[in-house]
Design a protein around this motif. Structure first.
Motif, PDB file in Angstrom:
ATOM      1  N   HIS A  79       0.787  -1.217   0.000  1.00  0.00           N
ATOM      2  CA  HIS A  79       0.000   0.000   0.000  1.00  0.00           C
ATOM      3  C   HIS A  79       0.826   1.277   0.000  1.00  0.00           C
ATOM      4  CE1 HIS A  79       0.772  -1.129   4.199  1.00  0.00           C
ATOM      5  NE2 HIS A  79       0.793   0.162   4.446  1.00  0.00           N
ATOM      6  N   GLU A  80       2.047   1.269   0.492  1.00  0.00           N
ATOM      7  CA  GLU A  80       2.812   2.503   0.583  1.00  0.00           C
ATOM      8  C   GLU A  80       3.261   2.970  -0.804  1.00  0.00           C
ATOM      9  OE1 GLU A  80       6.070   2.128   3.230  1.00  0.00           O
ATOM     10  OE2 GLU A  80       4.839   1.664   4.983  1.00  0.00           O
ATOM     11  N   ALA A  81       3.056   4.234  -1.071  1.00  0.00           N
ATOM     12  CA  ALA A  81       3.549   4.807  -2.323  1.00  0.00           C
ATOM     13  C   ALA A  81       5.060   4.990  -2.213  1.00  0.00           C
ATOM     14  CB  ALA A  81       2.881   6.148  -2.587  1.00  0.00           C
ATOM     15  N   ILE A  82       5.791   4.615  -3.260  1.00  0.00           N
ATOM     16  CA  ILE A  82       7.243   4.774  -3.243  1.00  0.00           C
ATOM     17  C   ILE A  82       7.700   5.534  -4.487  1.00  0.00           C
ATOM     18  CG2 ILE A  82       7.595   2.670  -1.893  1.00  0.00           C
ATOM     19  CD1 ILE A  82       8.515   1.278  -4.449  1.00  0.00           C
ATOM     20  N   ARG A  83       8.902   6.077  -4.382  1.00  0.00           N
ATOM     21  CA  ARG A  83       9.512   6.796  -5.501  1.00  0.00           C
ATOM     22  C   ARG A  83      10.782   6.048  -5.895  1.00  0.00           C
ATOM     23  NH1 ARG A  83       8.177  12.001  -6.546  1.00  0.00           N
ATOM     24  NH2 ARG A  83      10.333  12.599  -6.998  1.00  0.00           N
ATOM     25  N   VAL A  84      10.826   5.636  -7.151  1.00  0.00           N
ATOM     26  CA  VAL A  84      11.945   4.822  -7.634  1.00  0.00           C
ATOM     27  C   VAL A  84      12.568   5.497  -8.850  1.00  0.00           C
ATOM     28  CG1 VAL A  84      12.632   2.585  -8.582  1.00  0.00           C
ATOM     29  CG2 VAL A  84      10.895   2.694  -6.782  1.00  0.00           C
ATOM     30  N   GLY A  85      13.892   5.533  -8.893  1.00  0.00           N
ATOM     31  CA  GLY A  85      14.617   6.038 -10.053  1.00  0.00           C
ATOM     32  C   GLY A  85      15.203   4.884 -10.852  1.00  0.00           C
ATOM     33  N   CYS A 171      19.659  11.288  -5.653  1.00  0.00           N
ATOM     34  CA  CYS A 171      18.659  10.448  -4.989  1.00  0.00           C
ATOM     35  C   CYS A 171      17.995  11.190  -3.827  1.00  0.00           C
ATOM     36  CB  CYS A 171      19.308   9.159  -4.496  1.00  0.00           C
ATOM     37  SG  CYS A 171      19.813   8.053  -5.836  1.00  0.00           S
ATOM     38  N   LYS A 172      18.802  11.957  -3.095  1.00  0.00           N
ATOM     39  CA  LYS A 172      18.245  12.727  -1.981  1.00  0.00           C
ATOM     40  C   LYS A 172      17.353  13.860  -2.488  1.00  0.00           C
ATOM     41  CE  LYS A 172      21.534  11.902   1.764  1.00  0.00           C
ATOM     42  NZ  LYS A 172      22.490  12.531   2.719  1.00  0.00           N
ATOM     43  N   ALA A 173      17.814  14.553  -3.524  1.00  0.00           N
ATOM     44  CA  ALA A 173      17.046  15.686  -4.055  1.00  0.00           C
ATOM     45  C   ALA A 173      15.687  15.240  -4.579  1.00  0.00           C
ATOM     46  CB  ALA A 173      17.841  16.377  -5.156  1.00  0.00           C
ATOM     47  N   LEU A 174      15.632  14.041  -5.160  1.00  0.00           N
ATOM     48  CA  LEU A 174      14.385  13.530  -5.720  1.00  0.00           C
ATOM     49  C   LEU A 174      13.624  12.652  -4.728  1.00  0.00           C
ATOM     50  CD1 LEU A 174      15.760  12.721  -9.280  1.00  0.00           C
ATOM     51  CD2 LEU A 174      14.048  14.461  -8.732  1.00  0.00           C
ATOM     52  N   ASN A 175      14.185  12.533  -3.513  1.00  0.00           N
ATOM     53  CA  ASN A 175      13.526  11.776  -2.445  1.00  0.00           C
ATOM     54  C   ASN A 175      13.221  10.340  -2.884  1.00  0.00           C
ATOM     55  OD1 ASN A 175      12.433  11.439   0.136  1.00  0.00           O
ATOM     56  ND2 ASN A 175      10.359  11.962  -0.560  1.00  0.00           N
ATOM     57  N   LEU A 176      14.221   9.681  -3.449  1.00  0.00           N
ATOM     58  CA  LEU A 176      14.017   8.333  -3.990  1.00  0.00           C
ATOM     59  C   LEU A 176      14.109   7.276  -2.898  1.00  0.00           C
ATOM     60  CD1 LEU A 176      16.086   8.393  -7.320  1.00  0.00           C
ATOM     61  CD2 LEU A 176      13.654   8.878  -6.974  1.00  0.00           C
ATOM     62  N   ASP A 177      13.169   6.354  -2.918  1.00  0.00           N
ATOM     63  CA  ASP A 177      13.225   5.184  -2.039  1.00  0.00           C
ATOM     64  C   ASP A 177      14.112   4.096  -2.632  1.00  0.00           C
ATOM     65  OD1 ASP A 177      11.155   5.933   0.046  1.00  0.00           O
ATOM     66  OD2 ASP A 177       9.980   6.121  -1.807  1.00  0.00           O
ATOM     67  N   GLY A 178      14.219   4.087  -3.956  1.00  0.00           N
ATOM     68  CA  GLY A 178      15.022   3.066  -4.611  1.00  0.00           C
ATOM     69  C   GLY A 178      15.615   3.569  -5.906  1.00  0.00           C
ATOM     70  N   ALA A 199      24.339   2.920   2.420  1.00  0.00           N
ATOM     71  CA  ALA A 199      24.111   2.324   3.735  1.00  0.00           C
ATOM     72  C   ALA A 199      24.989   3.002   4.795  1.00  0.00           C
ATOM     73  CB  ALA A 199      24.391   0.831   3.685  1.00  0.00           C
ATOM     74  N   GLU A 200      26.230   3.253   4.424  1.00  0.00           N
ATOM     75  CA  GLU A 200      27.175   3.879   5.353  1.00  0.00           C
ATOM     76  C   GLU A 200      26.734   5.284   5.737  1.00  0.00           C
ATOM     77  OE1 GLU A 200      31.875   5.297   5.316  1.00  0.00           O
ATOM     78  OE2 GLU A 200      31.133   3.874   3.820  1.00  0.00           O
ATOM     79  N   GLU A 201      26.183   6.018   4.777  1.00  0.00           N
ATOM     80  CA  GLU A 201      25.806   7.410   5.021  1.00  0.00           C
ATOM     81  C   GLU A 201      24.326   7.567   5.365  1.00  0.00           C
ATOM     82  OE1 GLU A 201      27.240   9.955   1.934  1.00  0.00           O
ATOM     83  OE2 GLU A 201      29.274   9.124   2.009  1.00  0.00           O
ATOM     84  N   LYS A 202      23.679   6.437   5.676  1.00  0.00           N
ATOM     85  CA  LYS A 202      22.279   6.435   6.121  1.00  0.00           C
ATOM     86  C   LYS A 202      21.340   7.076   5.097  1.00  0.00           C
ATOM     87  CE  LYS A 202      23.259   4.820  10.314  1.00  0.00           C
ATOM     88  NZ  LYS A 202      24.726   4.670  10.200  1.00  0.00           N
ATOM     89  N   CYS A 203      21.678   6.928   3.816  1.00  0.00           N
ATOM     90  CA  CYS A 203      20.788   7.399   2.749  1.00  0.00           C
ATOM     91  C   CYS A 203      19.677   6.372   2.577  1.00  0.00           C
ATOM     92  CB  CYS A 203      21.569   7.582   1.447  1.00  0.00           C
ATOM     93  SG  CYS A 203      20.559   8.054   0.028  1.00  0.00           S
ATOM     94  N   LYS A 204      18.438   6.802   2.527  1.00  0.00           N
ATOM     95  CA  LYS A 204      17.322   5.857   2.509  1.00  0.00           C
ATOM     96  C   LYS A 204      17.171   5.120   1.170  1.00  0.00           C
ATOM     97  CE  LYS A 204      13.378   8.583   0.850  1.00  0.00           C
ATOM     98  NZ  LYS A 204      11.963   8.907   1.106  1.00  0.00           N
ATOM     99  N   THR A 205      17.808   5.609   0.121  1.00  0.00           N
ATOM    100  CA  THR A 205      17.652   5.003  -1.204  1.00  0.00           C
ATOM    101  C   THR A 205      18.296   3.621  -1.250  1.00  0.00           C
ATOM    102  OG1 THR A 205      17.783   7.223  -2.163  1.00  0.00           O
ATOM    103  CG2 THR A 205      17.969   5.359  -3.677  1.00  0.00           C
ATOM    104  N   LYS A 206      17.532   2.623  -1.629  1.00  0.00           N
ATOM    105  CA  LYS A 206      18.035   1.262  -1.801  1.00  0.00           C
ATOM    106  C   LYS A 206      18.441   1.064  -3.260  1.00  0.00           C
ATOM    107  CE  LYS A 206      16.611   0.603   2.418  1.00  0.00           C
ATOM    108  NZ  LYS A 206      17.576   0.718   3.532  1.00  0.00           N
ATOM    109  N   VAL A 207      19.535   0.337  -3.493  1.00  0.00           N
ATOM    110  CA  VAL A 207      20.071   0.161  -4.838  1.00  0.00           C
ATOM    111  C   VAL A 207      19.901  -1.294  -5.282  1.00  0.00           C
ATOM    112  CG1 VAL A 207      22.098   0.380  -6.329  1.00  0.00           C
ATOM    113  CG2 VAL A 207      21.752   1.990  -4.425  1.00  0.00           C
TER     114      VAL A 207
END
Length: 611
Positions: A79-85, A171-178, A199-207
């Motif tokens: 159900h959660e909306a996500i933003r993916v690049g 990724c941060k500017a576009l608020n990407l989840d993935g 992961a090291e810099e606690k960025c939420k974007t998963k690759v």
């Protein structure tokens, strides 16, 4: 977004627009986290773990349609909306667009408010934050189409600290989840580094990476095939077969055909199995046997002479583009040239600064090859293999040698006449085969489910590919589990070189496809058993054909892992506390033997030659 071909793309010529069977479709998908992973060579484990401490040792992931009562599973978030690049990296391969189509359809089916963002111009577009939102209209325009022109591509690197920072900032500017990275060996190695840094810099974007390369060299325990390879081989095989028919008709030309493949010969091997030319020379067998340029020339001359005795002065010979780097003396020459390039020596001055033996070899070569060898290296420090006309070099050397044999009286037949071709770009822009359309589309779905499961530093995988789509097994494997460390022999010692990476998988000279080739090599050489697979079919008989190598390799690694786990569970059940002494004794003895055997089979060191 640039698109100069919108009119052509409005009506896809393929008979199907959507896919009737998807192994993981709808909202009944479950994710199962399996055992933690290691690397194939235990001696590489410490090096990989040091370089990727946060993403090493992650578990295998399996996806399947949900059924009641399955333990250790988690439903993917629905159900959660996500933003993916998504970004195209590396060289274009047929089927790349369908990964985006599958990803888009999966994202929207779970939540229509989810957003898919495409980066225009490959990694440079990622760094510059040049992006578009991918819509239904765009997806419909490019569904089942070849090329990468939906978004385009440039360089295939996310390597330097500046590039990694620019990717993170985007990724941060576009608020990407993935972020989904579509590419081959280099691109997925970069994806692993990006995942670790995030992961090291606690960025939420998963690759997440997707295996797409026409070379077919991104193969390992987890990856059975690469998107694009099937199409490339089918298109090339038809072209090769056309020339086989032409050679048989005119009876006066030898066609020497160089095929894409860079350091590996998967394309050349598969095309040989599909079209049955008279001869193929694989880079791996040349490197393994350490054959020289003279040895290869002699092999072709001897074949020409044997066929001439049957009054056959025609034939077709296939060569991989990386062959020249597999010939020991030419590889050493290229290394010297590369070192001088790095020192800033101009191309005009390189020949005067070569060592005596390299200079002698260089002067022996034809002028056109000299110029091509002096070209600046590629971004991965390899020679510009697509620009080096190895087929013309061999044709010239064979002609010279046959003229010499004629003068010496050891050959009394007709002159050697050759026509040379390089099949590179003719197939790269092709419409994808049905297999590549299906495979890419499913990988797009898998990419979404990996991101929804919170996976970071994974590659989307599909196994059991030789079977019908309904039997495909979907999941993900950590990119770090695919890594190895290059080693070089220095006298009696072996030293590690460079950072752990995903390296190209060469043709296995002990594998079933190569053994098939060896078994038929003499018959193919002498008997003109040319085979024409015809054009790619999208419907009806032939549309479901798959690469011969894929069908004979029997690679279902992930399936066998699950089978092994099932056996281990059965052992636990049969030998749990309370079982008889006889059962316990048999279990302990058998398992001890298994452990001893596996310990002996597990490699501790692995010596690598150059490349």
């Amino acid at each position: 977004m640039h698109n100069n071909y919108s009119v052509m793309h409005e009506s896809p010529p393929i008979c199907y627009k959507r896919f009737h069977v998807i192994p993981i479709e709808g909202k009944s998908v479950q994710v199962e986290f399996g055992d933690a992973t290691n690397v194939a060579d235990p001696s590489d484990a410490l090096s990989v773990k040091r370089s990727f401490p946060l993403t090493y040792g992650q578990p295998i992931i399996h996806f399947s349609k949900r059924s009641g009562g399955v333990s250790d599973t988690h439903a993917t978030k629905e159900h959660e909306a996500i933003r993916v690049g998504v970004v195209f990296c590396g060289r274009q391969s047929p089927g790349g667009h369908n990964i985006i189509c599958g990803l888009y359809d999966a994202i929207k089916s779970y939540n229509p408010k989810s957003t898919l963002i495409g980066f225009c111009g490959g990694t440079e577009g990622l760094f510059a934050q040049k992006s578009i939102e991918i819509t239904e209209d765009i997806v419909q325009t490019y569904r089942n189409q070849g090329g990468y022109d939906m978004l385009g591509r440039t360089k295939d690197q996310i390597r330097t600290s500046e590039q990694v920072k620019a990717a993170k900032d985007a990724c941060k500017a576009l608020n990407l989840d993935g972020l989904v990275i579509i590419g081959g060996i280099i691109s997925n190695t970069d994806a692993a580094q990006l995942a670790e840094t995030f992961a090291e810099e606690k960025c939420k974007t998963k690759v997440v990476g997707v295996p797409v390369t026409l070379y077919g060299d991104l193969k390992n325990q987890f990856v059975e095939a690469n998107v694009g390879f099937d199409t490339i081989c089918k298109v090339n095989s038809q072209l090769i077969s056309n020339l086989c028919t032409d050679a048989l008709s005119a009876e006066k030309y030898y066609y020497l055909i160089r095929l894409m493949g860079r350091r590996t010969s998967h394309v050349a091997l598969e095309c040989t199995l599909q079209s049955n030319p008279n001869m193929v020379i694989l880079s791996e067998e040349i490197a393994s046997s350490k054959l020289t340029l003279f040895d290869i020339t002699k092999r072709i001359c001897d074949a020409f002479q044997d066929r001439a005795e049957q009054d056959k002065y025609y034939g077709v010979i296939l060569l991989p583009e990386g062959l020249i780097e597999s010939i020991p003396e030419l590889y050493a020459l290229l290394q010297e040239i590369h070192v001088l390039h790095k020192k800033g020596v101009s191309a005009d001055e390189i020949s005067s600064q070569l060592s005596p033996w390299a200079s002698a070899l260089f002067e022996f070569l034809p002028l056109f090859i000299k110029k091509q060898l002096l070209l600046s290296p590629e971004s991965d420090n390899s020679a510009q293999l697509s620009q080096i006309e190895t087929e013309k070099l061999l044709a010239q050397l064979v002609e010279t040698e046959m003229n010499t044999r004629t003068k010496n009286g050891t050959f009394k037949g007709k002159k050697f006449n050759s026509i040379c071709h390089f099949f590179g770009y003719q197939a790269r822009g092709s419409l994808p085969s049905k297999f590549d359309c299906d495979y890419a589309y499913v990988l797009g779905h898998v990419s979404y489910h990996l991101l929804a499961a919170g996976a970071n530093g994974y590659m989307a995988t599909v196994s059991n590919l030789k079977n019908p789509i309904s039997e495909w097994c979907c999941g993900g494997a950590p990119l770090t589990a695919m890594m190895t460390v290059k080693r070089l022999l220095h006298g009696p010692t072996v030293s590690s070189v460079g950072k752990p990476s995903i390296h190209p998988s060469p043709v296995d000279l002990k594998g079933k496809p190569y053994q098939m080739l060896l078994h038929d090599a003499e018959k193919l050489l002498m008997n003109d058993l040319y085979r024409n697979p015809g054009p790619i079919q999208f419907k009806g008989p032939g549309s479901d054909s798959k690469a011969i190598c894929l069908c004979v390799e029997d690679q279902d690694y992930m399936g066998r892992i699950k089978e092994l786990q099932a056996y281990l569970e059965m052992v636990k059940m049969l030998a749990k506390p309370g079982c008889s002494q006889e059962v316990l004794t048999a279990a302990v003895s058998t398992m001890a033997s298994v452990v001893n055997i596996l310990s002996l089979m597990s490699p501790s060191t692995k010596g690598h030659s150059h490349s």
